[in-house]
Design a protein around this motif. Structure first.
Motif, PDB file in Angstrom:
ATOM      1  N   THR A 172       1.719 -21.911   0.984  1.00 46.70           N
ATOM      2  CA  THR A 172       2.130 -21.054  -0.132  1.00 46.70           C
ATOM      3  C   THR A 172       3.570 -21.312  -0.561  1.00 46.70           C
ATOM      4  N   ASP A 173       4.433 -21.796   0.361  1.00 46.18           N
ATOM      5  CA  ASP A 173       5.803 -22.101  -0.063  1.00 46.18           C
ATOM      6  C   ASP A 173       5.858 -23.352  -0.926  1.00 46.18           C
ATOM      7  N   HIS A 174       4.888 -24.245  -0.785  1.00 43.43           N
ATOM      8  CA  HIS A 174       4.836 -25.455  -1.605  1.00 43.43           C
ATOM      9  C   HIS A 174       3.912 -25.304  -2.808  1.00 43.43           C
ATOM     10  N   HIS A 175       2.809 -24.589  -2.636  1.00 46.48           N
ATOM     11  CA  HIS A 175       1.761 -24.560  -3.652  1.00 46.48           C
ATOM     12  C   HIS A 175       1.633 -23.217  -4.349  1.00 46.48           C
ATOM     13  N   ALA A 217      -1.558 -22.318   5.089  1.00 47.00           N
ATOM     14  CA  ALA A 217      -0.461 -21.671   5.814  1.00 47.00           C
ATOM     15  C   ALA A 217       0.266 -20.736   4.855  1.00 47.00           C
ATOM     16  N   GLN A 218       0.236 -19.439   5.163  1.00 45.34           N
ATOM     17  CA  GLN A 218       0.996 -18.466   4.372  1.00 45.34           C
ATOM     18  C   GLN A 218       2.383 -18.340   4.992  1.00 45.34           C
ATOM     19  N   VAL A 219       3.367 -18.949   4.349  1.00 47.62           N
ATOM     20  CA  VAL A 219       4.724 -19.020   4.909  1.00 47.62           C
ATOM     21  C   VAL A 219       5.748 -18.816   3.808  1.00 47.62           C
ATOM     22  N   GLY A 220       6.953 -18.422   4.215  1.00 43.98           N
ATOM     23  CA  GLY A 220       8.056 -18.244   3.286  1.00 43.98           C
ATOM     24  C   GLY A 220       8.869 -19.519   3.152  1.00 43.98           C
ATOM     25  N   TYR A 221       9.516 -19.668   2.011  1.00 43.83           N
ATOM     26  CA  TYR A 221      10.322 -20.850   1.727  1.00 43.83           C
ATOM     27  C   TYR A 221      11.518 -20.916   2.680  1.00 43.83           C
ATOM     28  N   LEU A 222      11.624 -22.022   3.420  1.00 42.16           N
ATOM     29  CA  LEU A 222      12.703 -22.235   4.390  1.00 42.16           C
ATOM     30  C   LEU A 222      12.846 -21.040   5.335  1.00 42.16           C
ATOM     31  N   ASN A 223      11.706 -20.551   5.841  1.00 42.63           N
ATOM     32  CA  ASN A 223      11.747 -19.372   6.713  1.00 42.63           C
ATOM     33  C   ASN A 223      12.440 -19.708   8.026  1.00 42.63           C
ATOM     34  N   ARG A 224      13.011 -18.681   8.642  1.00 41.62           N
ATOM     35  CA  ARG A 224      13.837 -18.879   9.847  1.00 41.62           C
ATOM     36  C   ARG A 224      13.031 -19.269  11.063  1.00 41.62           C
ATOM     37  N   PHE A 225      11.703 -19.123  11.011  1.00 42.03           N
ATOM     38  CA  PHE A 225      10.868 -19.478  12.157  1.00 42.03           C
ATOM     39  C   PHE A 225      10.461 -20.955  12.144  1.00 42.03           C
ATOM     40  N   GLY A 226      10.678 -21.614  11.027  1.00 41.59           N
ATOM     41  CA  GLY A 226      10.252 -23.010  10.925  1.00 41.59           C
ATOM     42  C   GLY A 226       8.757 -23.177  10.779  1.00 41.59           C
ATOM     43  N   HIS A 227       8.053 -22.137  10.325  1.00 46.40           N
ATOM     44  CA  HIS A 227       6.601 -22.222  10.104  1.00 46.40           C
ATOM     45  C   HIS A 227       6.324 -22.905   8.761  1.00 46.40           C
ATOM     46  N   VAL A 236      -5.346 -16.420  -2.029  1.00 47.98           N
ATOM     47  CA  VAL A 236      -4.381 -16.404  -0.933  1.00 47.98           C
ATOM     48  C   VAL A 236      -3.004 -16.250  -1.586  1.00 47.98           C
ATOM     49  N   MET A 237      -2.475 -15.042  -1.526  1.00 52.17           N
ATOM     50  CA  MET A 237      -1.279 -14.716  -2.282  1.00 52.17           C
ATOM     51  C   MET A 237      -0.025 -15.333  -1.672  1.00 52.17           C
ATOM     52  N   ASP A 238       0.942 -15.597  -2.540  1.00 56.96           N
ATOM     53  CA  ASP A 238       2.254 -16.101  -2.124  1.00 56.96           C
ATOM     54  C   ASP A 238       3.173 -14.897  -1.935  1.00 56.96           C
ATOM     55  N   VAL A 239       3.272 -14.414  -0.690  1.00 56.61           N
ATOM     56  CA  VAL A 239       4.073 -13.217  -0.379  1.00 56.61           C
ATOM     57  C   VAL A 239       5.190 -13.561   0.591  1.00 56.61           C
ATOM     58  N   GLY A 240       5.675 -14.791   0.562  1.00 57.46           N
ATOM     59  CA  GLY A 240       6.739 -15.181   1.478  1.00 57.46           C
ATOM     60  C   GLY A 240       6.212 -15.301   2.894  1.00 57.46           C
ATOM     61  N   GLN A 241       7.060 -14.913   3.858  1.00 55.93           N
ATOM     62  CA  GLN A 241       6.678 -14.996   5.269  1.00 55.93           C
ATOM     63  C   GLN A 241       5.825 -13.771   5.624  1.00 55.93           C
ATOM     64  N   GLN A 273      -7.500 -24.261  -6.301  1.00 58.89           N
ATOM     65  CA  GLN A 273      -6.479 -24.404  -7.337  1.00 58.89           C
ATOM     66  C   GLN A 273      -5.155 -23.870  -6.813  1.00 58.89           C
ATOM     67  N   SER A 274      -4.093 -24.649  -7.012  1.00 59.39           N
ATOM     68  CA  SER A 274      -2.745 -24.232  -6.648  1.00 59.39           C
ATOM     69  C   SER A 274      -2.021 -23.766  -7.903  1.00 59.39           C
ATOM     70  N   LEU A 275      -1.553 -22.517  -7.902  1.00 55.97           N
ATOM     71  CA  LEU A 275      -0.892 -21.988  -9.095  1.00 55.97           C
ATOM     72  C   LEU A 275       0.423 -22.693  -9.376  1.00 55.97           C
ATOM     73  N   ARG A 276       1.119 -23.132  -8.340  1.00 54.22           N
ATOM     74  CA  ARG A 276       2.406 -23.798  -8.574  1.00 54.22           C
ATOM     75  C   ARG A 276       2.204 -25.163  -9.225  1.00 54.22           C
ATOM     76  N   LEU A 277       1.036 -25.768  -8.995  1.00 51.61           N
ATOM     77  CA  LEU A 277       0.744 -27.052  -9.622  1.00 51.61           C
ATOM     78  C   LEU A 277       0.169 -26.878 -11.015  1.00 51.61           C
ATOM     79  N   THR A 278      -0.763 -25.929 -11.189  1.00 49.49           N
ATOM     80  CA  THR A 278      -1.397 -25.754 -12.488  1.00 49.49           C
ATOM     81  C   THR A 278      -0.476 -25.057 -13.493  1.00 49.49           C
ATOM     82  N   HIS A 279       0.473 -24.255 -13.021  1.00 44.36           N
ATOM     83  CA  HIS A 279       1.394 -23.556 -13.909  1.00 44.36           C
ATOM     84  C   HIS A 279       2.818 -24.104 -13.778  1.00 44.36           C
ATOM     85  N   LYS A 280       2.920 -25.368 -13.441  1.00 38.50           N
ATOM     86  CA  LYS A 280       4.249 -25.955 -13.216  1.00 38.50           C
ATOM     87  C   LYS A 280       5.034 -26.051 -14.521  1.00 38.50           C
TER      88      LYS A 280
END
Length: 836
Positions: free
Chosen positions: A793-796, A764-774, A554-559, A811-818
């Motif tokens: 994805t914005d957290h993990h 939830a595939q969402v962007g960091y601080l996205n304008r929709f509040g998702h 599940v890729m981290d592609v923002g919103q 596995q969360s890449l943001r946690l394993t590659h922190k």
């Protein structure tokens, strides 16, 4: 001993940057003291026991490593303390900032680095990057507002919305937060309204003065070059400003392996310094003071070395003081010092001292790939030069010229071969056209284009020199244009590059050992075996799932949305991410990730609907990958044709275009794929105007269910509550993993749907601080109440699932590659809400 100390310094900084959290620097001091005492004792007893020299070298390296770690931790902690507090994030702050860099004037905005002046609220960092959007164009017939030019040294009072630097975390992706931390940018700010100019101090600091000079030279070169096709490339060669170079040109440079020539590299700095040194040496031999030659008063070599070092320093400042420029200047400084002091120094020691000095000056230099590439390239040249035959026979001029050309070709060939495993490990790509492209580009860029670009820059800022600058700029651009013709042809060749998988570090180390072995002097037994040790790094392939098992990214592609599913023999991609400005998620994330994961083509591509957050990368993806079948809920063929007309770039037609329709299913490698939505009737009418008015693209999203031998996945696109109810009436929706519908919007994830899905994991595939509040908090509570573990994805970052007979692993890449510079988004926000 110098090489051991240098290795320890570089290794200490590099190891520190692998840490997820920083220890206290004082906790390492006892270890340093122990190593120091051991060194003293060994030095005392070494006279009687020569065998202790190896132990002393090892302890010296360890002591240097520990001291380097202490220094790096202390410097890093200072930057971490200068952090944006979450209470100031995504809110308007009134700041007074001083511009400290050249403004990068992209289409529609200006971007520059700034220092926040007093008064400053607690929790706001000093060093930020500011984005100033151009004012909206006025309606005709009113005149359009003119852009205000931002200059280094200006101080502005503005309303700024600050955010922490936050980058997507994907497999083998670019670490944006690491780059911002290396550049000491601790927040990104967007200006609201119209700022007010306070003062203009061009010489406020030394760095500001240099940036102001670079700005004026860039503007003068733009006037001299006009709308020339490769004008931005010439500016990059002269002052290191690469942001204006077109993305298409960068693609050509990367495919042909000449990127190092476009940036101000070590060869350029060395050439300019050598030219200055030779000129001063020539003058020293001819200048006379009171009928006495200048050489009789001052050694000519000493004066020439100092002149070369000073010229190189000024050129490095003009170039922006990047890692390759710093490395080259420090190497020249070491050589110049040795010449002045008349101390012999070997090239390995020069490299070691330069690497250690660069690391001490900037402990974050080892983060950049340019640091390793530049030093390894010089090391390879040293090894190849050692094995070159040394003949004392005198030859004619033509024979010497021919031998020089042969030696240059030989060096380029060996350099290309030796750097193959390094380039493959860092970029997952090998350029076969690099030797030919460099053979054309190196002489033209180094000896013709770069000197003319520098002369254009210098003359353009001199009063009355614009005419001559324009003429020289035209000549330089003509030479560059002609040299780029064969390079363009090589870049378009199908054999120009070869993609390789991202290999484990162990295979890379083996390849480096093989490279060093193969480049030893003739006479070493079985040198050919070194090249064989490099082959595993080029042909390695990652493990595939077994029959009936699956892997999912599940890729981290923002919103936006993009999910890759792999079975034993097949690669299926669902959605292609979002489009933002001139780029999209396929260019930034999907294509590099798929290349590194060993995906050379897609057996199936499913695009849920035509919104830009799901179909934004479709056209870019189909330019690079052959796809057997494309399934969509919209007219994909016309969609792609429109994109082709807008971009001028053709796509590779897939084998089959087919619509999504409920009831479709197929099996791949023991894994069943089923389309649950939209209905066949809706699919048949999707191109009709009346149907389009009644049903939104979200409501027609393709809903995919994946059932492996052991676990299942539901990918519902952006359907709403109404479609969820229809789905539950016609199909079982129970799944082990569910990607939340519509990014966790309040218009989806109804209580009934969440209960019937009964998922172990909800993403939830969402962007960091996205304008929709998702995703919405109410939706997250529903999924959490049902027993699902929540992922964002914005957290993990990107989230990896693997289904096997034994378990469903995640596995969360943001946690394993922190790394220590990555901020912990979710934890801090929970703390803030609790305190409030």
């Amino acid at each position: 001993m110098i090489s051991m100390i240098s290795a320890g310094i570089v290794a200490g900084a590099s190891l520190t940057h692998r840490l997820g959290h920083l220890p206290e620097s004082h906790s390492l001091i006892p270890a340093v003291l122990v190593f120091t005492v051991c060194l003293v004792l060994i030095k005392i007893f070494q006279r009687n026991r020569p065998g202790l020299s190896i132990l002393m070298r090892a302890l010296t390296c360890l002591a240097a490593l520990m001291l380097s770690m202490c220094w790096t931790i202390e410097r890093a902690q200072q930057r971490l303390n200068d952090m944006l507090d979450v209470s100031h994030e995504n809110v308007v702050s009134k700041l007074t900032v001083r511009v400290t860099s050249m403004a990068q004037d992209d289409a529609g905005s200006q971007r520059f680095e700034a220092y926040v002046l007093d008064p400053i609220a607690q929790g706001i960092p000093r060093h930020i990057q500011v984005v100033w959007q151009d004012p909206a164009p006025a309606p005709a017939p009113a005149p359009a507002p003119s852009r205000i030019r931002v200059l280094p040294g200006q101080s502005w009072h503005a309303a700024v919305v600050l955010k922490r630097p936050h980058g997507a975390t994907n497999p083998y992706g670019f670490d944006y937060e690491g780059l911002m931390f290396q550049r000491n940018i601790r927040a990104i700010g967007k200006i609201r309204g119209t700022p007010r100019l306070i003062t203009d101090a061009p010489t406020a600091t030394f760095g500001v003065a240099v940036a102001r000079v670079r700005h004026h030279m860039r503007e003068a070169m733009r006037r001299a070059l006009g709308p020339a096709r490769y004008g931005p490339v010439m500016i990059a060669l002269a002052i290191g400003d690469q942001d204006s170079v077109a993305a298409g040109d960068w693609e050509v440079f990367n495919r042909t392996g000449i990127t190092h020539l476009v940036s101000i590299s070590g060869s350029h700095v060395t050439m300019i310094g050598a030219m200055a040194g030779m000129l001063v040496l020539w003058l020293c031999k001819r200048l006379r003071v009171r009928s006495q030659s200048l050489c009789e008063r001052v050694p000519a070599r000493t004066v020439a070395a100092l002149a070369a070092m000073l010229t190189a320093f000024l050129y490095c400042l003009l170039a922006g003081w990047g890692v390759p420029a710093r490395r080259t200047f420090l190497m020249l400084a070491v050589v110049a010092t040795a010449i002045v002091a008349r101390v012999p120094v070997s090239l390995p020691n020069v490299l070691g001292i330069a690497a250690a000095a660069v690391t001490i000056m900037d402990p974050w230099s080892p983060i950049s790939t340019g640091f390793w590439l530049s030093f390894m390239a010089v090391g390879v040249l040293f090894l190849v030069g050692q094995s070159a035959p040394d003949e004392q026979v005198q030859h004619t001029f033509l024979k010497r010229l021919l031998r020089t050309l042969i030696q240059a070709v030989r060096l380029q060939w060996w350099m290309t071969l030796a750097m193959v495993p390094v380039i493959a490990f860092l970029f997952q790509q090998v350029s076969f056209s690099s030797p030919l492209a460099n053979a054309v580009a190196i002489p033209a860029m180094t000896f013709i284009v770069t000197p003319l670009a520098l002369l254009t820059a210098l003359l353009a800022v001199i009063p009355g020199g614009m005419i001559l600058a324009t003429a020289l700029g035209w000549l330089g651009h003509l030479a560059l244009s002609w040299s780029m013709r064969p390079v363009q042809w090589l870049a378009q060749a199908s054999w120009a590059t070869q993609d390789v998988c991202a290999v484990p570090v162990s295979w890379f180390v083996l390849a480096i050992v093989g490279m060093v072995w193969a480049l030893q002097s003739p006479g070493l037994p079985a040198r050919w075996a070194g090249w064989c040790l490099m082959l595993p790094a080029l042909v390695w392939q990652p493990d595939r799932p077994r029959q009936g098992d699956w892997k999912m990214w599940v890729m981290d592609v923002g919103q936006g949305a993009a999910v890759l599913i792999q079975t034993e023999q097949n690669n299926i991609l669902i959605d292609t991410g979002q489009r933002s400005g001139k780029t999209d998620s396929a260019q930034r994330v999907l294509i590099p990730a798929l290349r590194a994961l060993g995906v050379r083509g897609l057996h199936q591509l499913i695009v849920s609907h035509a919104d830009t957050d799901h179909a934004g990368g479709l056209h870019s993806l189909m330019q690079k990958f052959k796809i057997d079948e494309v399934n969509t809920s919209f007219d994909a063929k016309n969609f792609l044709l429109r994109q082709t007309m807008l971009t001028g770039k053709a796509f590779i037609p897939p084998g089959v275009f087919a619509p999504c329709a409920s009831g479709q299913f197929w099996e791949r490698d023991g894994v069943r794929f089923s389309i649950l939505h939209p209905s066949a009737e809706s699919t048949r009418l999707m191109t009709q105007t009346d149907q389009t008015r009644q049903e939104s693209p979200n409501a027609r999203s393709c809903v995919l269910h994946v059932q492996g031998r052991h676990h299942s996945v539901l990918l519902p696109g952006d359907i709403g509550v109404k479609q969820e109810l229809m789905l539950m009436m016609n199909h079982p929706v129970r799944s082990d993993v569910v990607v939340m519908p519509h990014h966790g919007s309040h218009t989806s994830s109804s209580i009934q749907f969440v209960e019937q899905a009964d998922a172990q994991h909800a993403v939830a595939q969402v962007g960091y601080l996205n304008r929709f509040g998702h995703p919405k908090q109410a939706v997250l509570k529903r999924w959490a109440s049902s027993g699902a573990r929540l992922w964002r994805t914005d957290h993990h970052g990107a989230i990896f699932f693997e289904s096997t007979a034994s378990m469903l692993s995640v596995q969360s890449l943001r946690l394993t590659h922190k790394r220590y510079w990555h901020h912990e988004v979710g934890i801090e926000r929970v703390r803030m809400r609790t305190n409030q």
